[in-house]
Design an enzyme around this catalytic site. Structure first.
Site, PDB file in Angstrom:
ATOM      1  N   ASN A 138       0.848  -1.183   0.000  1.00 24.01           N
ATOM      2  CA  ASN A 138       0.000   0.000   0.000  1.00 24.01           C
ATOM      3  C   ASN A 138       0.894   1.246   0.000  1.00 24.01           C
ATOM      4  O   ASN A 138       1.577   1.503  -0.970  1.00 24.01           O
ATOM      5  CB  ASN A 138      -0.983  -0.030   1.168  1.00 24.01           C
ATOM      6  CG  ASN A 138      -2.169   0.882   0.941  1.00 24.01           C
ATOM      7  OD1 ASN A 138      -2.671   0.983  -0.181  1.00 24.01           O
ATOM      8  ND2 ASN A 138      -2.626   1.564   1.978  1.00 24.01           N
ATOM      9  N   ASP A 250      -6.164   8.230   5.247  1.00 21.77           N
ATOM     10  CA  ASP A 250      -5.477   7.500   4.182  1.00 21.77           C
ATOM     11  C   ASP A 250      -4.039   8.016   4.097  1.00 21.77           C
ATOM     12  O   ASP A 250      -3.290   7.903   5.051  1.00 21.77           O
ATOM     13  CB  ASP A 250      -6.246   7.661   2.871  1.00 21.77           C
ATOM     14  CG  ASP A 250      -5.954   6.554   1.872  1.00 21.77           C
ATOM     15  OD1 ASP A 250      -4.801   6.099   1.809  1.00 21.77           O
ATOM     16  OD2 ASP A 250      -6.870   6.145   1.145  1.00 21.77           O
TER      17      ASP A 250
END
Length: 349
Positions: A138, A250
């Site tokens: 990620n 995020d």
């Protein structure tokens, strides 16, 4: 592609509880850098040496570059989660490809924004999470010394469900040799049992590291030891529930005042939080439902670049969030960021 002509003037909003500390960004302007719509835009990186914005579209398996108002990309064959230039290696990038850490050499002699550029050389260096084949890389960042920190997440199904505790935050330790077997042995787990390893940022003096595991809905703070390049003393720093923030945190970046800027996935905004007190300074609304990451860039590092998603946004929702999937440039914030760091590692060739 030509610079997208549509701009939106935004006004920063604050909750009543934080209004006295709210930074005034009246008149900040948001523009799409291109009319291209990303499925899952992520990982913006501003190259201050060459004035180039890099980012990825995870779902379309593409690494993008935006330079002189033109967009170009290289097509890969699986999910690509991050792209970071490698110091002293021209046209070379550290990328996360599925569960593999790879080195990408990308030459672009003809940047016309419409023709995919063939991959010149892709070297796969190491594979992580071998016992979890559904995982993928990620977010990733280079620390103050240029060492790569990168995290993984569990498999995300079509409904957006992700199993908890399946990811890990790793660090790639530098070595004196560029022999690939030794490189693979130097990808070391730092934080196991995370769910969606996400944004990272280091304070200006390098003594603190901010970290996000998205489902926790909070930003954690570590002490960072520059002598051992290690983190310790983990504690909560800012929790979304404090100010009733929807969605999850995020990607993240930091400005020259040591304040952090957090992409609010599912909240259609970027949060601005004091890096000292952990208090919310303001909320910058974005006309995109899913805001994925942020970084400062521009000639003076005074523009904020924002990546977003179009995936999961219905046609009806696009009416409310017309910039979903766009990569955005926010000007007029009155604040400057810190330069993004390149990866300093002999593994990448």
């Amino acid at each position: 592609m030509l610079f997208f002509f549509c701009t939106i003037i935004l006004y920063l909003s604050c909750t009543s509880a934080t209004r006295n500390q709210c930074v005034d960004y009246d008149g900040a302007v948001v523009s799409a850098v291109s009319d291209k719509v990303m499925v899952h835009g992520e990982g913006p990186f501003w190259d201050s040496e060459n004035n180039i914005l890099y980012f990825v579209d995870i779902a379309q398996h593409r690494v993008y570059k935006w330079v002189e108002n033109k967009l170009d990309y290289v097509q890969l064959d699986e999910d690509v989660s991050f792209v970071i230039p490698v110091a002293k290696k021209k046209h070379t990038f550290a990328i996360g490809l599925g569960r593999q850490l790879a080195s990408l050499q990308w030459y672009t002699d003809n940047i016309n924004g419409s023709i995919p550029v063939k991959v010149q050389h892709l070297t796969k260096l190491a594979t992580v999470d071998n016992d979890k084949p559904g995982n993928r890389w990620n977010d990733a960042k280079a620390d103050p010394k240029g060492q790569l920190w990168a995290g993984t997440m569990g498999f995300e199904d079509a409904a957006g469900n992700i199993p908890t505790g399946q990811g890990t935050l790793y660090k790639l330790n530098d070595i004196k040799s560029n022999q690939f077997p030794k490189c693979t042995q130097n990808v070391k787990p730092v934080l196991p049992r995370v769910s969606v390893s996400n944004g990272m940022a280091w304070s200006k003096d390098g003594s603190k590291m901010y970290y996000i595991d998205s489902p926790t809905k909070q930003i954690d703070l570590f002490d960072y030891d520059s002598k051992t390049d290690s983190i310790n003393n983990r504690r909560p720093f800012y929790n979304f529930s404090t100010d009733f923030i929807p969605g999850v945190p995020d990607g993240m970046t930091i400005d020259e005042n040591d304040n952090i800027w957090i992409a609010n996935y599912g909240g259609a905004q970027v949060l601005h939080v004091s890096g000292v007190s952990g208090k919310l300074l303001g909320k910058l609304p974005i006309k995109a439902k899913y805001v994925s990451s942020v970084t400062f860039g521009g000639n003076n590092l005074d523009k904020l670049y924002v990546t977003t998603l179009s995936r999961g946004v219905s046609l009806e929702q696009f009416k409310e969030y017309p910039m979903s999937g766009k990569v955005l440039e926010v000007s007029g914030l009155g604040v400057k960021g810190l330069p993004n760091r390149w990866v300093q590692n002999k593994c990448f060739q």
